[in-house]
Design a protein around this motif. Structure first.
Motif, PDB file in Angstrom:
ATOM      1  N   ARG A  53      49.623  42.072  41.619  1.00  0.00           N
ATOM      2  CA  ARG A  53      49.866  40.952  42.532  1.00  0.00           C
ATOM      3  C   ARG A  53      49.725  39.604  41.830  1.00  0.00           C
ATOM      4  N   ASN A  54      49.198  39.638  40.610  1.00  0.00           N
ATOM      5  CA  ASN A  54      49.036  38.422  39.809  1.00  0.00           C
ATOM      6  C   ASN A  54      48.184  37.381  40.538  1.00  0.00           C
ATOM      7  N   GLU A  55      47.067  37.857  41.094  1.00  0.00           N
ATOM      8  CA  GLU A  55      46.176  36.960  41.817  1.00  0.00           C
ATOM      9  C   GLU A  55      44.773  37.559  41.890  1.00  0.00           C
ATOM     10  N   TRP A  56      43.829  36.720  42.282  1.00  0.00           N
ATOM     11  CA  TRP A  56      42.457  37.175  42.468  1.00  0.00           C
ATOM     12  C   TRP A  56      42.314  37.771  43.867  1.00  0.00           C
ATOM     13  N   VAL A  57      41.621  38.903  43.944  1.00  0.00           N
ATOM     14  CA  VAL A  57      41.403  39.557  45.232  1.00  0.00           C
ATOM     15  C   VAL A  57      39.906  39.769  45.417  1.00  0.00           C
TER      16      VAL A  57
ATOM     17  N   ASP B  75      49.254  38.952  29.234  1.00  0.00           N
ATOM     18  CA  ASP B  75      47.920  39.527  29.217  1.00  0.00           C
ATOM     19  C   ASP B  75      47.100  39.041  30.407  1.00  0.00           C
ATOM     20  N   LEU B  76      45.895  39.572  30.555  1.00  0.00           N
ATOM     21  CA  LEU B  76      44.976  39.075  31.573  1.00  0.00           C
ATOM     22  C   LEU B  76      44.659  37.603  31.288  1.00  0.00           C
TER      23      LEU B  76
ATOM     24  N   ASP C 113      40.437  28.992  40.966  1.00  0.00           N
ATOM     25  CA  ASP C 113      41.032  28.783  42.283  1.00  0.00           C
ATOM     26  C   ASP C 113      41.220  30.166  42.890  1.00  0.00           C
ATOM     27  N   LEU C 114      40.253  30.584  43.695  1.00  0.00           N
ATOM     28  CA  LEU C 114      40.225  31.965  44.160  1.00  0.00           C
ATOM     29  C   LEU C 114      41.193  32.243  45.300  1.00  0.00           C
ATOM     30  N   ASP C 115      41.469  31.234  46.124  1.00  0.00           N
ATOM     31  CA  ASP C 115      42.309  31.481  47.307  1.00  0.00           C
ATOM     32  C   ASP C 115      43.663  30.792  47.233  1.00  0.00           C
TER      33      ASP C 115
ATOM     34  N   GLY D 231      34.934  39.485  43.187  1.00  0.00           N
ATOM     35  CA  GLY D 231      36.341  39.871  43.236  1.00  0.00           C
ATOM     36  C   GLY D 231      36.851  40.206  41.854  1.00  0.00           C
ATOM     37  N   ALA D 232      38.146  40.494  41.774  1.00  0.00           N
ATOM     38  CA  ALA D 232      38.742  40.903  40.498  1.00  0.00           C
ATOM     39  C   ALA D 232      40.181  40.428  40.432  1.00  0.00           C
TER      40      ALA D 232
END
Length: 235
Positions: A197-201, A104-105, A159-161, A191-192
């Motif tokens: 990609r399983n990551e924050w963009v 899930d998210l 951890d955004l990056d 961002g979202a």
């Protein structure tokens, strides 16, 4: 002689009338008694008919109760088998919930992980009944189901990056459709979560105001209204 005969005749006439009157009274009494007996007989028949119907009803009720008793006895015999089948079922339900959360998210990760750990402890406990274990697991599934129909916003660290640097953000969850963040600093970076990609963009600054307004609406700080927020395409 004739005088005696006349006298005898005169004396005999009232005696015959008295006999006839007595006979009539006897007949009337017999008829009255017969009517009373007939009425009593009819009353007994009616009472007997009612008792027959009542007894038939009670007999059917008794047969139904005996059938229920037999079903209960059969159920009691099956209880040990059911008790052996329930724990494996509960374990599969917990494992299924764990897999569901993993796919899930990634919202409320600590709370959901703690809930899974608590259910594992409950399953291992001998002080908790099987019924209570099932109730708690069903409650956990109900909570997860409710997440898909609600909108919420809360503050957290992300951890955004991917560098390990944590930043404070307001995180907006729209059901299970989208997770959108906005940093709480002056930059208000937006961002979202990208599931593919399983990551924050990061998102463009054009979404900043709409996301900020949606966060305030989710917290009931402003009246609901229509706002446009970025939603990732369905997977």
């Amino acid at each position: 002689m004739c005088g005696s005969t006349i006298v005898c005749a005169q004396v005999g006439a009232p005696a015959d009338q008295s006999v006839d009157a007595d006979a009539d009274r006897s007949i009337q009494l017999a008829q009255a008694s017969g009517d009373e007996q007939l009425s009593a007989y009819n009353a007994v028949l009616r009472q007997l008919s009612g008792l027959v119907v009542y007894n038939e009803l009670r007999q059917r009720q008794l047969e139904n109760q005996l059938q229920e008793i037999e079903e209960i006895r059969a159920g009691i015999v099956q209880v040990p088998d059911l008790e052996q089948q329930v724990p494996p079922l509960l374990i599969r339900m917990i494992e299924g919930l764990e897999d569901f959360i993993a796919l899930d998210l990634p919202f409320l990760p600590e709370e959901r992980a703690n809930g899974l750990a608590e259910m594992q402890l409950v399953m291992e406990s001998t002080d908790v009944s099987v019924a209570d274990k099932m109730r708690r697991i069903l409650d956990a599934w109900a909570i997860e189901n409710e997440y898909g129909r609600s909108v919420s916003a809360y503050q957290t660290q992300l951890d955004l990056d991917g560098t390990g640097t944590m930043r404070a953000v307001d995180l907006l969850r729209v059901g299970r459709v989208a997770m959108i963040y906005q940093t709480t600093d002056e930059a208000a970076d937006t961002g979202a979560w990208n599931p593919s990609r399983n990551e924050w963009v990061a998102l463009g600054s054009e979404h900043r105001n709409s996301v900020r307004q949606a966060v305030r609406m989710a917290r009931s700080q402003v009246a609901p209204e229509i706002v446009l927020v970025p939603i990732p395409p369905p997977q």
